[in-house]
Design a protein around this motif. Sequence first.
Motif, PDB file in Angstrom:
ATOM      1  N   GLU A  35      37.270  -2.979   6.536  1.00 36.36           N
ATOM      2  CA  GLU A  35      36.831  -3.287   5.174  1.00 36.36           C
ATOM      3  C   GLU A  35      35.735  -4.329   5.221  1.00 36.36           C
ATOM      4  O   GLU A  35      35.669  -5.151   6.132  1.00 36.36           O
ATOM      5  CB  GLU A  35      37.985  -3.766   4.301  1.00 36.36           C
ATOM      6  CG  GLU A  35      38.626  -5.046   4.769  1.00 36.36           C
ATOM      7  CD  GLU A  35      39.847  -5.425   3.955  1.00 36.36           C
ATOM      8  OE1 GLU A  35      40.145  -4.779   2.939  1.00 36.36           O
ATOM      9  OE2 GLU A  35      40.515  -6.390   4.359  1.00 36.36           O
ATOM     10  N   ILE A  36      34.862  -4.233   4.232  1.00 39.74           N
ATOM     11  CA  ILE A  36      33.732  -5.143   4.128  1.00 39.74           C
ATOM     12  C   ILE A  36      33.631  -5.591   2.673  1.00 39.74           C
ATOM     13  O   ILE A  36      33.722  -4.767   1.763  1.00 39.74           O
ATOM     14  CB  ILE A  36      32.418  -4.448   4.547  1.00 39.74           C
ATOM     15  CG1 ILE A  36      32.511  -3.933   5.992  1.00 39.74           C
ATOM     16  CG2 ILE A  36      31.228  -5.394   4.373  1.00 39.74           C
ATOM     17  CD1 ILE A  36      31.369  -3.018   6.392  1.00 39.74           C
ATOM     18  N   PHE A  37      33.465  -6.886   2.484  1.00 41.08           N
ATOM     19  CA  PHE A  37      33.226  -7.443   1.165  1.00 41.08           C
ATOM     20  C   PHE A  37      31.882  -8.152   1.206  1.00 41.08           C
ATOM     21  O   PHE A  37      31.603  -8.884   2.153  1.00 41.08           O
ATOM     22  CB  PHE A  37      34.310  -8.468   0.787  1.00 41.08           C
ATOM     23  CG  PHE A  37      35.695  -7.899   0.781  1.00 41.08           C
ATOM     24  CD1 PHE A  37      36.186  -7.257  -0.346  1.00 41.08           C
ATOM     25  CD2 PHE A  37      36.506  -8.001   1.896  1.00 41.08           C
ATOM     26  CE1 PHE A  37      37.475  -6.724  -0.348  1.00 41.08           C
ATOM     27  CE2 PHE A  37      37.791  -7.486   1.913  1.00 41.08           C
ATOM     28  CZ  PHE A  37      38.271  -6.840   0.769  1.00 41.08           C
ATOM     29  N   VAL A  38      31.048  -7.923   0.206  1.00 37.02           N
ATOM     30  CA  VAL A  38      29.746  -8.584   0.137  1.00 37.02           C
ATOM     31  C   VAL A  38      29.556  -9.118  -1.279  1.00 37.02           C
ATOM     32  O   VAL A  38      29.747  -8.387  -2.253  1.00 37.02           O
ATOM     33  CB  VAL A  38      28.581  -7.623   0.474  1.00 37.02           C
ATOM     34  CG1 VAL A  38      27.252  -8.356   0.436  1.00 37.02           C
ATOM     35  CG2 VAL A  38      28.786  -6.958   1.823  1.00 37.02           C
ATOM     36  N   ASN A  39      29.210 -10.384  -1.367  1.00 36.05           N
ATOM     37  CA  ASN A  39      28.931 -11.009  -2.660  1.00 36.05           C
ATOM     38  C   ASN A  39      27.658 -11.820  -2.567  1.00 36.05           C
ATOM     39  O   ASN A  39      27.409 -12.472  -1.559  1.00 36.05           O
ATOM     40  CB  ASN A  39      30.061 -11.955  -3.077  1.00 36.05           C
ATOM     41  CG  ASN A  39      31.335 -11.213  -3.372  1.00 36.05           C
ATOM     42  OD1 ASN A  39      32.202 -11.119  -2.520  1.00 36.05           O
ATOM     43  ND2 ASN A  39      31.443 -10.685  -4.569  1.00 36.05           N
ATOM     44  N   SER A  40      26.896 -11.798  -3.637  1.00 37.53           N
ATOM     45  CA  SER A  40      25.740 -12.673  -3.744  1.00 37.53           C
ATOM     46  C   SER A  40      26.234 -14.051  -4.154  1.00 37.53           C
ATOM     47  O   SER A  40      27.244 -14.178  -4.837  1.00 37.53           O
ATOM     48  CB  SER A  40      24.784 -12.126  -4.800  1.00 37.53           C
ATOM     49  OG  SER A  40      23.793 -13.067  -5.100  1.00 37.53           O
ATOM     50  N   ILE A  56      32.169  -1.675  -1.056  1.00 38.55           N
ATOM     51  CA  ILE A  56      33.308  -0.791  -1.341  1.00 38.55           C
ATOM     52  C   ILE A  56      33.068   0.580  -0.727  1.00 38.55           C
ATOM     53  O   ILE A  56      33.951   1.146  -0.072  1.00 38.55           O
ATOM     54  CB  ILE A  56      33.544  -0.688  -2.863  1.00 38.55           C
ATOM     55  CG1 ILE A  56      34.074  -2.013  -3.402  1.00 38.55           C
ATOM     56  CG2 ILE A  56      34.512   0.455  -3.186  1.00 38.55           C
ATOM     57  CD1 ILE A  56      34.056  -2.110  -4.921  1.00 38.55           C
ATOM     58  N   LEU A  57      31.883   1.117  -0.902  1.00 39.91           N
ATOM     59  CA  LEU A  57      31.571   2.441  -0.342  1.00 39.91           C
ATOM     60  C   LEU A  57      31.612   2.430   1.183  1.00 39.91           C
ATOM     61  O   LEU A  57      32.131   3.367   1.808  1.00 39.91           O
ATOM     62  CB  LEU A  57      30.206   2.916  -0.840  1.00 39.91           C
ATOM     63  CG  LEU A  57      30.145   3.209  -2.339  1.00 39.91           C
ATOM     64  CD1 LEU A  57      28.711   3.469  -2.772  1.00 39.91           C
ATOM     65  CD2 LEU A  57      31.032   4.389  -2.695  1.00 39.91           C
ATOM     66  N   MET A  58      31.076   1.362   1.809  1.00 40.73           N
ATOM     67  CA  MET A  58      31.140   1.271   3.271  1.00 40.73           C
ATOM     68  C   MET A  58      32.587   1.175   3.731  1.00 40.73           C
ATOM     69  O   MET A  58      32.969   1.810   4.725  1.00 40.73           O
ATOM     70  CB  MET A  58      30.335   0.067   3.773  1.00 40.73           C
ATOM     71  CG  MET A  58      28.839   0.237   3.636  1.00 40.73           C
ATOM     72  SD  MET A  58      27.872  -1.083   4.443  1.00 40.73           S
ATOM     73  CE  MET A  58      28.283  -2.507   3.443  1.00 40.73           C
TER      74      MET A  58
END
Length: 98
Positions: A35-40, A56-58
């Motif tokens: 899982e990967i989470f990315v936030n600005s 979410i898609l990745m």
Amino acid sequence: MAQRREAETFDLQFDTLTAPFAVTVGRYEDGRVGEIFVNSHKRDQMFDHLARDTAILMSFALQHGATMESLRAALTRDANGNPLGLAGAVLDAIGEAA
């Protein structure tokens, strides 16, 4: 994925016009990324929404059998092989950290 799992967080500068992104990577017990989470750092801005949705898609792709290598190879790159989009930059940064 297990309720409790190994995770690491790092900052990623992708576009010089925006603040860095915070990337959190969750791993399966065998070390694979799951899982990967990315936030600005600029919450609730357009880049933040795009970053979260991309992560979410990745994550879904990784959890359903896609490999990091196949995702990285499928994304748009310039003539030198550098990623042109945020997803490619995130996957490259994760790959370099591994």
